[in-house]
Design a protein around this motif. Structure first.
Motif, PDB file in Angstrom:
ATOM      1  N   GLN A   1       0.832  -1.186   0.000  1.00 51.09           N
ATOM      2  CA  GLN A   1       0.000   0.000   0.000  1.00 51.09           C
ATOM      3  C   GLN A   1       0.878   1.250   0.000  1.00 51.09           C
ATOM      4  O   GLN A   1       2.096   1.159   0.170  1.00 51.09           O
ATOM      5  CB  GLN A   1      -0.892  -0.020   1.233  1.00 51.09           C
ATOM      6  CG  GLN A   1      -0.152  -0.134   2.556  1.00 51.09           C
ATOM      7  CD  GLN A   1      -1.106  -0.413   3.697  1.00 51.09           C
ATOM      8  OE1 GLN A   1      -2.286  -0.153   3.628  1.00 51.09           O
ATOM      9  NE2 GLN A   1      -0.572  -0.957   4.772  1.00 51.09           N
TER      10      GLN A   1
ATOM     11  N   VAL B   1       3.050   4.456   0.891  1.00 56.43           N
ATOM     12  CA  VAL B   1       3.959   4.688   2.006  1.00 56.43           C
ATOM     13  C   VAL B   1       4.228   6.183   2.121  1.00 56.43           C
ATOM     14  O   VAL B   1       4.587   6.836   1.128  1.00 56.43           O
ATOM     15  CB  VAL B   1       5.287   3.928   1.819  1.00 56.43           C
ATOM     16  CG1 VAL B   1       6.255   4.247   2.965  1.00 56.43           C
ATOM     17  CG2 VAL B   1       5.038   2.429   1.733  1.00 56.43           C
TER      18      VAL B   1
ATOM     19  N   THR C   1      -1.627   2.949  10.404  1.00 57.69           N
ATOM     20  CA  THR C   1      -0.250   3.429  10.271  1.00 57.69           C
ATOM     21  C   THR C   1       0.750   2.581  11.034  1.00 57.69           C
ATOM     22  O   THR C   1       0.594   2.342  12.236  1.00 57.69           O
ATOM     23  CB  THR C   1      -0.147   4.890  10.748  1.00 57.69           C
ATOM     24  OG1 THR C   1      -1.079   5.697  10.014  1.00 57.69           O
ATOM     25  CG2 THR C   1       1.256   5.432  10.544  1.00 57.69           C
TER      26      THR C   1
ATOM     27  N   THR D   1       3.966   1.610   6.630  1.00 59.82           N
ATOM     28  CA  THR D   1       3.212   2.595   5.855  1.00 59.82           C
ATOM     29  C   THR D   1       3.795   3.992   6.001  1.00 59.82           C
ATOM     30  O   THR D   1       3.319   4.934   5.378  1.00 59.82           O
ATOM     31  CB  THR D   1       1.733   2.644   6.301  1.00 59.82           C
ATOM     32  OG1 THR D   1       1.667   3.125   7.648  1.00 59.82           O
ATOM     33  CG2 THR D   1       1.088   1.268   6.210  1.00 59.82           C
TER      34      THR D   1
END
Length: 238
Positions: free
Chosen positions: A27, A29, A207, A225
């Motif tokens: 996903q 970052v 997060t 992330t």
């Protein structure tokens, strides 16, 4: 360091992050540029280049720079404050009890909550006109005596407390692994997912702040992330 070198360093880091993310089909970052000990004009240069998130460790230095940056951006934009690029400020240093009021007033994110008393004070001291303060729990994932952080078996109680604070938005976890902890990122990711399953009432639990200049690619591969990068962008600390 020249402005062009600084921007070039930043561009290289953003490319490395994207390459690591694409490699593991991960996903998005967030790059957190760790600007501690670096001057305000370097922050402004990166902000104009498109960097949005900046991390600071030392409260008074950070507050001073925030004022300097605001003035420089206003000057750069010839007085048009509305067109100045927005900056999101992250506090990533150790939190002393007598500093919570200033932190609650000056920052958008806090990465280093490890005790309920700190969370409670940040909640009480967050100004009502500001959005909720985004917070992360710092986890001492490798049980190192020399490092701050909540121990993994203390997390449940701290999460339950923070969920009751209306001015805080609990977003996830932050770690600084030991140099010998080869699987710390993987273990933290597992912990993160366990908490997500156990607390479906945390809608913003999204997060994982882990990974720095030397290990950001590995951290991203393991589910980070948000990476906290200083020296790869700004050069060695003064």
């Amino acid at each position: 360091m020249t402005q062009s070198t600084l921007v070039q360093n930043w561009q290289q880091v953003t490319q490395q992050i994207e390459a690591a993310r694409q490699h593991c089909a991960g996903q998005p970052v967030t790059l957190l540029a760790v600007s501690k000990t670096k001057p305000a004009d370097m922050i402004v240069t990166l902000a104009q280049a498109g960097q949005k998130h900046f991390g600071e460790n030392y409260l008074q230095e950070a507050v001073d720079k925030q004022h300097q940056v605001a003035k420089l951006l206003t000057k750069y934009e010839d007085g048009d404050v509305s067109s100045a690029p927005p900056i999101v400020w992250h506090y990533i240093g150790h939190i002393q009890r007598n500093k919570t009021k200033d932190i609650a007033e000056a920052f958008d994110w806090v990465h280093t909550i490890e005790r309920d008393i700190i969370a409670k004070r940040l909640d009480a001291q967050r100004p009502s006109h500001l959005p909720k303060l985004n917070v992360l729990i710092q986890v001492n994932i490798d049980h190192e005596e020399s490092k701050s952080g909540c121990l993994p078996d203390e997390l449940e109680a701290l999460i339950t407390s923070i969920k009751g604070y209306g001015n805080l938005c609990l977003r996830g976890l932050m770690i600084i692994p030991s140099k010998e902890g080869s699987d710390a990122f993987e273990r933290t990711k597992q912990l993160f997912e366990q908490i997500k399953q156990a607390h479906p009432d945390l809608p913003n639990w999204d997060t994982l702040s882990m990974g720095m200049s030397a290990d950001m690619a590995d951290a991203i591969e393991q589910g980070s992330t948000m990476v906290r990068v200083g020296s790869a962008i700004f050069g060695a600390r003064d």
